[in-house]
Structures are given as C-alpha cells and as structure tokens.
Enzyme design. Structure first.
Site, PDB file in Angstrom:
ATOM      1  N   ILE A   1     -24.420  69.019  38.468  1.00  0.00           N
ATOM      2  CA  ILE A   1     -24.709  69.650  37.181  1.00  0.00           C
ATOM      3  C   ILE A   1     -23.456  70.339  36.669  1.00  0.00           C
ATOM      4  CG2 ILE A   1     -25.560  71.800  38.226  1.00  0.00           C
ATOM      5  CD1 ILE A   1     -27.796  71.730  35.982  1.00  0.00           C
ATOM      6  N   CYS A   2     -23.305  70.337  35.364  1.00  0.00           N
ATOM      7  CA  CYS A   2     -22.243  71.080  34.683  1.00  0.00           C
ATOM      8  C   CYS A   2     -20.866  70.616  35.157  1.00  0.00           C
ATOM      9  CB  CYS A   2     -22.472  72.579  34.904  1.00  0.00           C
ATOM     10  SG  CYS A   2     -21.604  73.656  33.771  1.00  0.00           S
ATOM     11  N   HIS A   3     -20.059  71.530  35.689  1.00  0.00           N
ATOM     12  CA  HIS A   3     -18.715  71.205  36.146  1.00  0.00           C
ATOM     13  C   HIS A   3     -18.708  70.509  37.504  1.00  0.00           C
ATOM     14  CE1 HIS A   3     -17.664  73.911  32.883  1.00  0.00           C
ATOM     15  NE2 HIS A   3     -16.415  73.503  32.989  1.00  0.00           N
ATOM     16  N   GLY A   4     -19.878  70.289  38.098  1.00  0.00           N
ATOM     17  CA  GLY A   4     -19.958  69.530  39.338  1.00  0.00           C
ATOM     18  C   GLY A   4     -19.369  68.143  39.186  1.00  0.00           C
TER      19      GLY A   4
ATOM     20  N   ALA B   1     -26.575  66.482  34.897  1.00  0.00           N
ATOM     21  CA  ALA B   1     -27.046  67.236  33.735  1.00  0.00           C
ATOM     22  C   ALA B   1     -25.915  68.122  33.222  1.00  0.00           C
ATOM     23  CB  ALA B   1     -28.262  68.082  34.113  1.00  0.00           C
TER      24      ALA B   1
END
Length: 189
Positions: free
Chosen positions: A117-120, A169
């Site tokens: 998710i996000c910056h992952g 996401a």
C-alpha cells in the site's frame, strides 16, 4: 494451523498502514509477524501519521511506537504464506537493503500473495517484482512503478487493485477494499 503473514516495516512507516493490517489480519485468524532490519522482537519502531488536509501532498505527524513481534535476522521466508508491505517513509530506505530485496523476491518468485500500500510500491519496484503487473500506489510513486515496468493504475484513494496474487492500493483510506482483496487472495471465505 493459521497462515503466517510477514510484514516488513521500519521507522516512520505509515502508522495506519502498519497498525490496521497487523491487527485486522490477526482478528481474521492469521498469524502476523512484523519485522524490521537491524531490530529484534520486543524492540520498537517509530511510526508517522500521513493525512490529507488540502495541501499539495500529505502532511506528516508523529505516530505511535510500534513493538515488533519477530526478529528480522531470525525469520525464514519459507515459513510464511504471504507478505505485506506498508507505506510511509520506511520503504524509501528499506529498498536499499539487499536482504530485504531478497526477501521480497522470495515471495514473488514462489508465487506467494503480496499486499503493498502507498509507498510500499517503492520496495516492490526496487526488488524488480512488478514488471508487467498492474499496480496502484500513492500517486507520487507512479513514476517509479512505471520505470519498474509495471502499469500504474490510478484509482480512488478508497479502492484497491488485484493482479493475480498481488494486491495494491494508494493509501490507508483503501483499507476496507485492500484488506478484503488481500483476504480473498489468501483464500479467506
């Protein structure tokens, strides 16, 4: 025996993106281990809260201290059925760790489910495991996703994308969709 899920995190991981999945997946019956390179079970990492307050990008505030429940140097990726990568600033420096990249590649190479998710997505891009995949992430990560050979999927901040066994996401407001899709990939009823 419950499926085991590994979370790779580090200092200044996004608070909600670590805390919520860590607790929610346990509530669903999974065994969840959160690890950080260079840290042992019982040690803590600092988290950050990222919020959307009308500025051109998110704001950052101090979050909680999160207690790790497993030691990075003692894990065996073969003992885990899935990987979860939260966002925040942690992926920015975790992607520089060769052992972390090998760990991420293990999950991709063996076809195990991965949720990010996000910056992952920065960590997935650095591990070169998203080539040819459909990936969502925080919009600021779109160039990295594309440069890693993936198709960046621009979706609502409350939505998630599943491409095979990869679930991604854009940010924590997507938790309901992201975690539901991840649970489906894990085989939850």
């Amino acid at each position: 025996m419950a499926q085991r899920i590994l979370i790779i995190c580090g200092d200044y991981v996004e608070d909600y993106e670590l805390m919520v999945p860590f607790q929610a997946l346990q509530a669903m019956g999974y065994t969840v281990d959160a690890v950080c390179p260079g840290k042992q079970a019982g040690e803590q990492i600092k988290t950050a809260i990222h919020d959307f307050e009308g500025a051109q990008t998110y704001s950052e505030k101090p979050g909680h201290n999160f207690t790790l429940n497993a030691s990075f140097d003692q894990i065996d990726a073969a003992n885990y059925q899935a990987l979860l990568v939260p966002g925040g600033r942690a992926p920015e420096y975790l992607r520089l760790d060769a052992q972390v990249l090998r760990l991420v590649r293990h999950f991709a190479d063996t076809g195990k489910p991965i949720a990010a998710i996000c910056h992952g997505a920065q960590l997935l891009a650095a591990a070169d495991v998203i080539r040819g995949r459909k990936v969502s992430a925080y919009p600021a990560c779109a160039p990295e996703v594309r440069l890693a050979g993936a198709e960046y999927i621009e979706i609502a901040v409350t939505a998630a994308v599943t491409d095979g066994r990869l679930v991604t996401a854009p940010a924590w407001p997507a938790h309901p969709a992201w975690l539901a899709q991840f649970a489906a990939v894990l085989g939850a009823p």
